[in-house]
Design an enzyme around this catalytic site. Structure first.
Site, mmCIF file in Angstrom:
data_model
loop_
_atom_site.group_PDB
_atom_site.id
_atom_site.type_symbol
_atom_site.label_atom_id
_atom_site.label_comp_id
_atom_site.label_asym_id
_atom_site.label_seq_id
_atom_site.Cartn_x
_atom_site.Cartn_y
_atom_site.Cartn_z
ATOM 1 N N ASP A 136 0.824 -1.214 0.000
ATOM 2 C CA ASP A 136 0.000 0.000 0.000
ATOM 3 C C ASP A 136 0.856 1.262 0.000
ATOM 4 O O ASP A 136 0.367 2.357 0.307
ATOM 5 C CB ASP A 136 -0.897 0.019 1.250
ATOM 6 C CG ASP A 136 -2.257 -0.614 0.989
ATOM 7 O OD1 ASP A 136 -2.494 -1.074 -0.134
ATOM 8 O OD2 ASP A 136 -3.082 -0.641 1.918
ATOM 9 N N ASP A 195 3.485 -9.120 9.527
ATOM 10 C CA ASP A 195 3.708 -7.696 9.283
ATOM 11 C C ASP A 195 5.106 -7.492 8.723
ATOM 12 O O ASP A 195 5.958 -8.385 8.803
ATOM 13 C CB ASP A 195 3.532 -6.902 10.586
ATOM 14 C CG ASP A 195 2.062 -6.680 10.932
ATOM 15 O OD1 ASP A 195 1.204 -7.013 10.087
ATOM 16 O OD2 ASP A 195 1.777 -6.190 12.042
ATOM 17 N N ASP A 197 7.816 -6.111 9.567
ATOM 18 C CA ASP A 197 9.044 -6.240 10.346
ATOM 19 C C ASP A 197 9.190 -7.618 10.980
ATOM 20 O O ASP A 197 10.086 -7.826 11.805
ATOM 21 C CB ASP A 197 9.099 -5.169 11.440
ATOM 22 C CG ASP A 197 7.904 -5.244 12.387
ATOM 23 O OD1 ASP A 197 6.791 -5.439 11.883
ATOM 24 O OD2 ASP A 197 8.086 -5.097 13.611
ATOM 25 N N ASP A 289 -7.636 -7.242 13.631
ATOM 26 C CA ASP A 289 -7.245 -8.589 14.051
ATOM 27 C C ASP A 289 -8.095 -9.083 15.219
ATOM 28 O O ASP A 289 -8.575 -10.221 15.220
ATOM 29 C CB ASP A 289 -5.753 -8.610 14.427
ATOM 30 C CG ASP A 289 -5.334 -7.422 15.282
ATOM 31 O OD1 ASP A 289 -6.217 -6.669 15.742
ATOM 32 O OD2 ASP A 289 -4.120 -7.238 15.492
#
Length: 533
Positions: A136, A195, A197, A289
Site C-alpha cells: 500500500d 507484518d 518487520d 485482528d
C-alpha cells in the site's frame, strides 16, 4: 436610597482577603470542600478501589492458571492432536495443504527486504505455497524497490505475487481483504500473516500447520513475538516487560483454558474457511485482528497459542511511534467493545463461560479498567487525597494491591526486575495516553479511526553505526514538548510539595518520582534518539 457598596454585599470573612487572591481561593476552597469535593472524592476512591480489586483478581487468577499449566506441562501439542507432516509417495506434494503467506506493508523502506526474504525462506513444498506481498506504499520509489525485490525472488523460482491497489481504504484490513479476493487464493487452505518487520524461522509452517490439519475445530494458530531490539534503549526494555506479560501470561491463559485470546494481527496462521465464515476482514475499528478473532470465536472456532514458537520482530524505537501505536491498541479495543458487546451477549453458539470471559475479562478488565485505573487512581485520585485529608485511601488499596499486581506483571521478564521502578513510572506516564484513547474509543470521538503506521528501523541502525557520519538528529523544540505530560507533571509536583510541607499521607516520594517521569517524557528526553550501539 443609598447605593449599596461592594462591602455590604460581601461577608466579613471575605473582606479581609478581597485583595489577596490566594486567600480568596482558599476561602472558596473551604466553602466547597465539605459539601462537594469530599463526597465526590470519596466516590472516586471507592470506584477506583473496586477497579483495583477487579484487576487484582484477574491477575491472581491468571497467575494460578499459569502455575498449573507449568506444573502439569499442558503444552498445546498435548492438548491437541499434533503430528508432523509426512511425505506421501502416491500423492506427492499434493498431500500438503496449500498455504498463502500475506505480507501487508506501507512505505516499509527499512524492513521490506527482511520480511520478504524471511517469507520466501519458509520451508514448505514450493508448489504448495504462495507469497503475497500487499503493498500500500504511497512513495513511488519504495514501491519500485518492493516490486524489484519480488521479481528477484520470483526469478529464483519462488511463487511470489506483488499486489497493489489504487486506494488505502480500510488500511491493513482493506489490504488483507483485497488480497483474499485474488483468484489463486481459492486454491489455498490456510493463510499465514506477517507484518513487514516480522521474520519467521524456516520451520514456522511445519510447526503450525499440523494443528490445523489434525484439528478441524481450530481456526487460528498464534505464535509468540521475539523482540530483536529490546536492548536498544530503556524505552524498548520497558515495552518488552509489558508485552512479555501479554504473551507469557494473557495469551497462554486464554489458550490453555479454551476460553478466548485475541489474534495479534501477525505471526499467526488462519484456516481460510473459518476466516470467511466469520465474515472476513472488517475495517470498522483499528484492531481488525481482534475484531476477526472475536467474530470467529462467536462462531464456535477454537484458537491455539504456541508460546514456544517465536517470530522475530521490532519494537518502536521512538516515543512518537510508540505513542501512536499505544493509541491504536487502546482506542481500538474500547471501540470494538462498544460495537460488539451486545452481539456477544445475544450469541447462542458459545458457552456462558466464554461470553463472560470475552466481555468481562478480555475486554472490560484488561482493555478498559486496566488503563483507566492506572492513570485515574495513581496519578489523579490518590494525589488529590493529599489536599483533602478527610478522604483516605486504605493501605491495601494504595500499597499492597498495586505491589502484588506489579510483581505478577514482572514475571514475564525476570531479566529486567532491576528496572521495575522505572517500568512502573513509565507505565503510569503511558497510562495517560491509554486512558485518553480508551475514552475516545468508548465515546467514538474524533481520533477513533486514526491509523498511523508504526515506524520500523530494521537494519538502518546497524548501517548508521558502521558509518562515521552518523549524527544525532536535530529535533525542533515544539516537536519535543508534550504539553499533556508537562501539565500532569506540574500537578503531581505541586501535590508532592504540599504533602511534604503539610500532608500526612507521605506520598511525596512517589509523587516527586512520578512527576519527574512525566517531566522527562514531557520535555522529550525519552525515545527521541536511539544510540548507535
Amino acid at each position: 436610597m443609598d447605593r449599596l457598596s461592594a462591602t455590604t454585599l460581601l461577608p466579613d470573612t471575605f473582606q479581609g482577603t478581597r485583595d489577596d487572591i490566594a486567600g480568596q481561593l482558599g476561602f472558596i476552597w473551604e466553602q466547597i470542600k465539605a459539601p462537594l469535593i469530599v463526597p465526590l472524592l470519596k466516590i472516586a476512591v471507592f470506584v477506583c478501589l473496586i477497579m483495583s480489586i477487579m484487576l487484582f483478581v484477574e491477575r491472581v487468577y491468571m497467575g494460578i492458571v499459569i502455575i498449573l499449566v507449568k506444573v502439569f506441562g499442558r503444552k498445546p501439542e498435548k492438548r491437541y492432536k499434533w503430528e508432523p507432516m509426512k511425505d506421501d509417495v502416491e500423492m506427492g506434494n499434493s498431500a500438503y495443504p496449500m498455504v498463502l503467506v500475506q505480507i501487508p506493508m506501507y512505505n516499509e523502506k527499512e524492513v521490506y527486504q527482511l520480511s520478504i526474504g524471511a517469507a520466501c525462506g519458509l520451508s514448505w513444498p514450493s508448489d504448495r505455497i504462495i507469497i503475497q506481498v500487499l503493498d500500500d506504499s504511497t512513495d513511488s520509489t519504495i514501491k519500485s524497490l518492493v516490486e524489484l525485490e519480488c521479481q528477484r525472488w520470483a526469478s529464483k523460482g519462488i511463487n511470489i505475487r506483488y499486489e497493489i491497489r489504487d486506494n488505502r481504504n480500510g488500511y491493513k484490513a482493506g489490504a488483507l481483504k483485497e488480497g483474499m479476493k485474488r483468484s489463486y487464493v481459492r486454491e489455498c487452505d490456510y493463510v499465514a500473516i506477517f507484518d513487514a518487520d516480522f521474520q519467521p524461522e524456516p520451520d514456522f509452517l511445519w510447526r503450525t500447520i499440523p494443528f490445523l490439519v489434525h484439528n478441524p475445530d481450530i481456526a487460528l494458530v498464534q505464535a509468540r513475538w521475539k523482540f530483536v531490539n529490546s536492548d536498544e534503549c530503556l524505552m524498548t526494555r520497558m515495552q518488552e516487560m509489558s508485552l512479555n506479560y501479554h504473551f507469557t501470561v494473557e495469551q497462554e491463559v486464554g489458550s490453555s483454558t479454551y476460553a478466548f485470546f485475541g489474534f495479534n494481527g501477525t505471526a499467526g496462521v488462519w484456516r481460510i474457511s473459518a476466516l470467511n465464515e466469520a465474515g472476513g476482514w472488517k475495517d470498522r475499528t483499528t484492531v481488525e485482528d481482534m475484531d476477526l478473532a472475536v467474530r470467529a470465536s462467536l462462531k464456535g472456532w477454537k484458537f491455539v497459542y504456541v508460546g514456544g514458537l517465536q517470530v522475530k520482530n521490532e519494537l518502536p524505537s521512538t516515543f512518537k511511534a510508540y505513542r501512536y501505536q499505544q493509541h491504536r491498541w487502546s482506542c481500538g479495543p474500547a471501540n470494538l467493545f462498544r460495537k460488539m458487546v451486545m452481539e456477544v451477549v445475544r450469541n447462542k453458539k458459545v458457552t456462558l463461560w466464554k461470553k463472560f470471559h470475552v466481555i468481562y475479562s478480555f475486554f472490560f478488565v484488561r482493555k478498559i479498567v486496566a488503563h483507566i485505573v492506572t492513570f485515574v487512581f495513581y496519578c489523579v485520585v490518590m494525589p488529590l487525597t493529599v489536599l483533602v485529608p478527610e478522604v483516605e485511601v486504605p493501605k491495601w488499596g494504595s500499597v499492597y494491591i498495586p505491589s502484588i499486581i506489579t510483581i505478577l506483571n514482572s514475571v514475564g521478564t525476570l531479566r529486567s526486575l532491576h528496572l521495575l521502578v522505572f517500568w512502573i513510572l513509565f507505565e503510569n506516564v503511558m497510562s495517560l495516553h491509554r486512558t485518553k484513547a480508551t475514552f475516545i474509543g468508548l465515546l467514538e470521538a474524533g481520533r477513533v479511526n486514526e491509523w498511523v503506521v508504526t515506524e520500523k528501523l530494521g537494519d538502518a541502525l546497524k548501517v548508521k553505526a558502521a558509518s562515521k557520519a552518523a549524527k544525532k538528529p536535530r529535533v525542533r523544540i515544539g516537536e519535543r514538548l508534550h504539553l499533556l505530560e508537562l501539565g500532569v507533571g506540574m500537578f503531581l509536583f505541586f501535590i508532592a510539595c504540599y504533602d511534604l510541607a503539610y500532608g500526612k499521607n507521605h506520598y511525596f516520594l512517589y509523587l516527586y518520582l512520578q512527576s519527574l517521569a512525566f517531566f522527562i517524557v514531557g520535555f522529550g528526553y525519552v525515545g527521541t534518539f536511539v544510540p548507535n550501539s
